[in-house]
Each structure stands twice: as structure tokens, then as C-alpha cells.
Design a protein around this motif. Structure first.
Motif, PDB file in Angstrom:
ATOM      1  N   TRP A  69       0.825  -1.209   0.000  1.00 32.29           N
ATOM      2  CA  TRP A  69       0.000   0.000   0.000  1.00 32.29           C
ATOM      3  C   TRP A  69       0.863   1.265   0.000  1.00 32.29           C
ATOM      4  O   TRP A  69       0.631   2.195   0.760  1.00 32.29           O
ATOM      5  N   GLY A  70       1.908   1.275  -0.828  1.00 29.59           N
ATOM      6  CA  GLY A  70       2.755   2.451  -0.975  1.00 29.59           C
ATOM      7  C   GLY A  70       3.995   2.456  -0.102  1.00 29.59           C
ATOM      8  O   GLY A  70       4.888   3.269  -0.298  1.00 29.59           O
ATOM      9  N   ARG A  71       4.070   1.554   0.860  1.00 26.43           N
ATOM     10  CA  ARG A  71       5.287   1.439   1.683  1.00 26.43           C
ATOM     11  C   ARG A  71       6.195   0.431   0.992  1.00 26.43           C
ATOM     12  O   ARG A  71       5.815  -0.720   0.804  1.00 26.43           O
ATOM     13  N   ARG A  72       7.392   0.883   0.594  1.00 31.31           N
ATOM     14  CA  ARG A  72       8.307   0.036  -0.183  1.00 31.31           C
ATOM     15  C   ARG A  72       9.403  -0.559   0.701  1.00 31.31           C
ATOM     16  O   ARG A  72      10.002   0.140   1.500  1.00 31.31           O
ATOM     17  N   PHE A  73       9.630  -1.850   0.478  1.00 23.41           N
ATOM     18  CA  PHE A  73      10.660  -2.592   1.187  1.00 23.41           C
ATOM     19  C   PHE A  73      11.547  -3.248   0.134  1.00 23.41           C
ATOM     20  O   PHE A  73      11.086  -4.131  -0.593  1.00 23.41           O
ATOM     21  N   SER A  74      12.797  -2.792   0.040  1.00 19.73           N
ATOM     22  CA  SER A  74      13.714  -3.267  -0.995  1.00 19.73           C
ATOM     23  C   SER A  74      14.804  -4.140  -0.382  1.00 19.73           C
ATOM     24  O   SER A  74      15.416  -3.770   0.621  1.00 19.73           O
ATOM     25  N   GLY A  75      15.031  -5.291  -0.992  1.00 21.37           N
ATOM     26  CA  GLY A  75      16.068  -6.204  -0.539  1.00 21.37           C
ATOM     27  C   GLY A  75      15.570  -7.177   0.515  1.00 21.37           C
ATOM     28  O   GLY A  75      14.573  -6.930   1.194  1.00 21.37           O
ATOM     29  N   HIS A  76      16.271  -8.279   0.629  1.00 21.84           N
ATOM     30  CA  HIS A  76      15.847  -9.348   1.538  1.00 21.84           C
ATOM     31  C   HIS A  76      15.727  -8.913   2.990  1.00 21.84           C
ATOM     32  O   HIS A  76      14.774  -9.290   3.677  1.00 21.84           O
ATOM     33  N   ALA A  77      16.662  -8.113   3.487  1.00 22.35           N
ATOM     34  CA  ALA A  77      16.623  -7.717   4.902  1.00 22.35           C
ATOM     35  C   ALA A  77      15.379  -6.887   5.197  1.00 22.35           C
ATOM     36  O   ALA A  77      14.681  -7.120   6.197  1.00 22.35           O
ATOM     37  N   ARG A 122      -5.536  -7.146  -3.207  1.00 22.54           N
ATOM     38  CA  ARG A 122      -5.052  -7.385  -4.567  1.00 22.54           C
ATOM     39  C   ARG A 122      -3.530  -7.397  -4.503  1.00 22.54           C
ATOM     40  O   ARG A 122      -2.913  -6.479  -3.983  1.00 22.54           O
ATOM     41  N   PHE A 123      -2.963  -8.460  -5.033  1.00 21.39           N
ATOM     42  CA  PHE A 123      -1.518  -8.630  -5.098  1.00 21.39           C
ATOM     43  C   PHE A 123      -1.107  -8.543  -6.560  1.00 21.39           C
ATOM     44  O   PHE A 123      -1.642  -9.266  -7.394  1.00 21.39           O
ATOM     45  N   VAL A 124      -0.174  -7.664  -6.872  1.00 13.22           N
ATOM     46  CA  VAL A 124       0.348  -7.530  -8.226  1.00 13.22           C
ATOM     47  C   VAL A 124       1.805  -7.995  -8.184  1.00 13.22           C
ATOM     48  O   VAL A 124       2.617  -7.430  -7.446  1.00 13.22           O
ATOM     49  N   PHE A 125       2.092  -9.022  -8.961  1.00 11.67           N
ATOM     50  CA  PHE A 125       3.429  -9.597  -9.013  1.00 11.67           C
ATOM     51  C   PHE A 125       4.072  -9.250 -10.344  1.00 11.67           C
ATOM     52  O   PHE A 125       3.462  -9.443 -11.395  1.00 11.67           O
ATOM     53  N   VAL A 126       5.292  -8.762 -10.300  1.00 11.09           N
ATOM     54  CA  VAL A 126       6.088  -8.555 -11.505  1.00 11.09           C
ATOM     55  C   VAL A 126       7.128  -9.662 -11.511  1.00 11.09           C
ATOM     56  O   VAL A 126       7.986  -9.718 -10.620  1.00 11.09           O
ATOM     57  N   LEU A 127       6.990 -10.559 -12.482  1.00  9.83           N
ATOM     58  CA  LEU A 127       7.860 -11.725 -12.542  1.00  9.83           C
ATOM     59  C   LEU A 127       9.088 -11.448 -13.402  1.00  9.83           C
ATOM     60  O   LEU A 127       9.044 -10.652 -14.336  1.00  9.83           O
ATOM     61  N   ASP A 128      10.160 -12.140 -13.067  1.00  8.18           N
ATOM     62  CA  ASP A 128      11.401 -12.093 -13.830  1.00  8.18           C
ATOM     63  C   ASP A 128      11.885 -13.537 -13.913  1.00  8.18           C
ATOM     64  O   ASP A 128      12.612 -14.000 -13.033  1.00  8.18           O
ATOM     65  N   GLY A 129      11.406 -14.256 -14.916  1.00  6.24           N
ATOM     66  CA  GLY A 129      11.694 -15.686 -15.006  1.00  6.24           C
ATOM     67  C   GLY A 129      11.045 -16.419 -13.854  1.00  6.24           C
ATOM     68  O   GLY A 129       9.836 -16.317 -13.646  1.00  6.24           O
ATOM     69  N   ASP A 130      11.863 -17.129 -13.073  1.00  6.35           N
ATOM     70  CA  ASP A 130      11.351 -17.879 -11.920  1.00  6.35           C
ATOM     71  C   ASP A 130      11.383 -17.068 -10.634  1.00  6.35           C
ATOM     72  O   ASP A 130      11.163 -17.613  -9.558  1.00  6.35           O
ATOM     73  N   SER A 131      11.682 -15.781 -10.750  1.00  2.56           N
ATOM     74  CA  SER A 131      11.743 -14.899  -9.582  1.00  2.56           C
ATOM     75  C   SER A 131      10.582 -13.922  -9.580  1.00  2.56           C
ATOM     76  O   SER A 131       9.974 -13.654 -10.607  1.00  2.56           O
ATOM     77  N   ILE A 132      10.320 -13.376  -8.402  1.00  5.04           N
ATOM     78  CA  ILE A 132       9.338 -12.297  -8.259  1.00  5.04           C
ATOM     79  C   ILE A 132      10.141 -11.023  -8.068  1.00  5.04           C
ATOM     80  O   ILE A 132      10.756 -10.808  -7.028  1.00  5.04           O
ATOM     81  N   ARG A 133      10.176 -10.197  -9.074  1.00  2.84           N
ATOM     82  CA  ARG A 133      10.924  -8.941  -9.024  1.00  2.84           C
ATOM     83  C   ARG A 133      10.266  -7.983  -8.018  1.00  2.84           C
ATOM     84  O   ARG A 133      10.918  -7.294  -7.268  1.00  2.84           O
ATOM     85  N   GLU A 134       8.914  -7.959  -8.041  1.00  3.73           N
ATOM     86  CA  GLU A 134       8.182  -7.049  -7.156  1.00  3.73           C
ATOM     87  C   GLU A 134       6.826  -7.650  -6.823  1.00  3.73           C
ATOM     88  O   GLU A 134       6.184  -8.260  -7.657  1.00  3.73           O
ATOM     89  N   MET A 135       6.419  -7.462  -5.577  1.00  9.55           N
ATOM     90  CA  MET A 135       5.076  -7.811  -5.132  1.00  9.55           C
ATOM     91  C   MET A 135       4.460  -6.544  -4.563  1.00  9.55           C
ATOM     92  O   MET A 135       4.998  -5.962  -3.624  1.00  9.55           O
ATOM     93  N   ARG A 136       3.350  -6.112  -5.166  1.00  9.17           N
ATOM     94  CA  ARG A 136       2.638  -4.936  -4.682  1.00  9.17           C
ATOM     95  C   ARG A 136       1.305  -5.373  -4.103  1.00  9.17           C
ATOM     96  O   ARG A 136       0.582  -6.145  -4.715  1.00  9.17           O
ATOM     97  N   ILE A 137       0.984  -4.849  -2.932  1.00 10.23           N
ATOM     98  CA  ILE A 137      -0.316  -5.067  -2.318  1.00 10.23           C
ATOM     99  C   ILE A 137      -1.058  -3.748  -2.450  1.00 10.23           C
ATOM    100  O   ILE A 137      -0.606  -2.727  -1.942  1.00 10.23           O
ATOM    101  N   VAL A 138      -2.183  -3.794  -3.168  1.00 15.29           N
ATOM    102  CA  VAL A 138      -2.901  -2.559  -3.516  1.00 15.29           C
ATOM    103  C   VAL A 138      -4.385  -2.724  -3.233  1.00 15.29           C
ATOM    104  O   VAL A 138      -4.869  -3.830  -3.010  1.00 15.29           O
ATOM    105  N   GLY A 139      -5.118  -1.642  -3.294  1.00 20.42           N
ATOM    106  CA  GLY A 139      -6.564  -1.695  -3.161  1.00 20.42           C
ATOM    107  C   GLY A 139      -7.194  -2.205  -4.445  1.00 20.42           C
ATOM    108  O   GLY A 139      -6.578  -2.220  -5.492  1.00 20.42           O
ATOM    109  N   HIS A 140      -8.412  -2.637  -4.337  1.00 17.59           N
ATOM    110  CA  HIS A 140      -9.126  -3.145  -5.525  1.00 17.59           C
ATOM    111  C   HIS A 140      -9.477  -2.004  -6.433  1.00 17.59           C
ATOM    112  O   HIS A 140      -9.839  -0.971  -6.157  1.00 17.59           O
TER     113      HIS A 140
END
Length: 140
Positions: A69-77, A122-140
């Protein structure tokens, strides 16, 4: 780009869970949605169900992103800190109900239940092959 393989314990869990689920009467939409999920998204749902943060993180590249919901978390940690509180650590259950796909972008409307937040999401996934580049949780 490589990512860690799915742990054998998660694969064993998937097989163990699949038999009872297949025997249980599912609504037509639930069964068809699960079968339509691309592998990385299906693996994410399984990791969340299993409470397996390491398997969840392994689906993202080192610079992957979660946008809640607009709060971004980048990287595994950063993703782990978020998940420990609000996602897997909150005993989350993700129930996909509807899927749509446009290229490498997969949108999943789902029920979400956890000790932190529950409700349709609503979950929006941006895939990069077998990886998930980004997962966004957004409103409907």
C-alpha cells in the motif's frame, strides 16, 4: 540471474498438503485459480501457508521489492523485517480467488487473513523468469 532452489522441505509440504486439498471439495473458482498461478506465485502462496520465510525470500532476487500500500521494502533484509511483523510472522493465510496476467505482470485478487490485518486484497506480481521482481499489495 539465479536464486536459491525451493527447499526440499517445502516441496515435501506441498505434496503432503496437495492430497488432502485435492480430496476436499473446492469451489470451481478456487481450484482453477490455483492451477492458473505461475510457478513463482504458487510457490509464494505455499511458502506463506507453510510459514516459511526463507522459502518466501528465496523467490525474490537480492534487490527484489515488496510494496505494501505504498510502503516500499527493498532487498531481503527489509522484506524480512516487514514480513516478520505483517505477513508471515502475522500467521498470514493467502487465498487466491481471481487471476489475470499481462506479460510478466500477474494480478491476484485474494482473501487475506492474519493477526495483523484481514480482508480482501489485490496482489500484483512482476515476474522475472522464476523470480518475483516485485510484489505490490494494492486496493481493488
Amino acid at each position: 540471474m539465479s536464486r536459491a532452489p525451493v527447499p526440499a522441505s517445502l516441496l515435501a509440504l506441498l505434496l503432503a498438503v496437495a492430497a488432502p486439498v485435492a480430496a476436499a471439495p473446492a469451489t470451481p473458482s478456487e481450484g482453477s485459480v490455483m492451477s492458473e498461478l505461475p510457478a513463482p506465485v504458487a510457490q509464494l502462496v505455499a511458502a506463506v501457508t507453510a510459514g516459511d520465510t526463507d522459502a518466501f525470500l528465496a523467490l525474490f532476487p537480492a534487490d527484489g521489492v515488496v510494496d505494501d500500500w505504498g510502503r516500499r521494502f527493498s532487498g531481503h533484509a527489509a522484506i524480512r523485517r516487514w514480513s516478520d511483523k505483517e505477513f508471515i510472522g502475522a500467521k498470514g493465510v493467502l487465498t487466491p480467488r481471481k487471476i489475470s496476467r499481462s506479460g510478466d505482470t500477474v494480478t491476484v485478487d485474494a482473501g487475506w487473513k492474519s493477526s495483523y490485518y484481514s480482508g480482501d486484497s489485490r496482489f500484483v506480481f512482476v515476474l522475472d523468469g522464476d523470480s518475483i521482481r516485485e510484489m505490490r499489495i494494492v486496493g481493488h
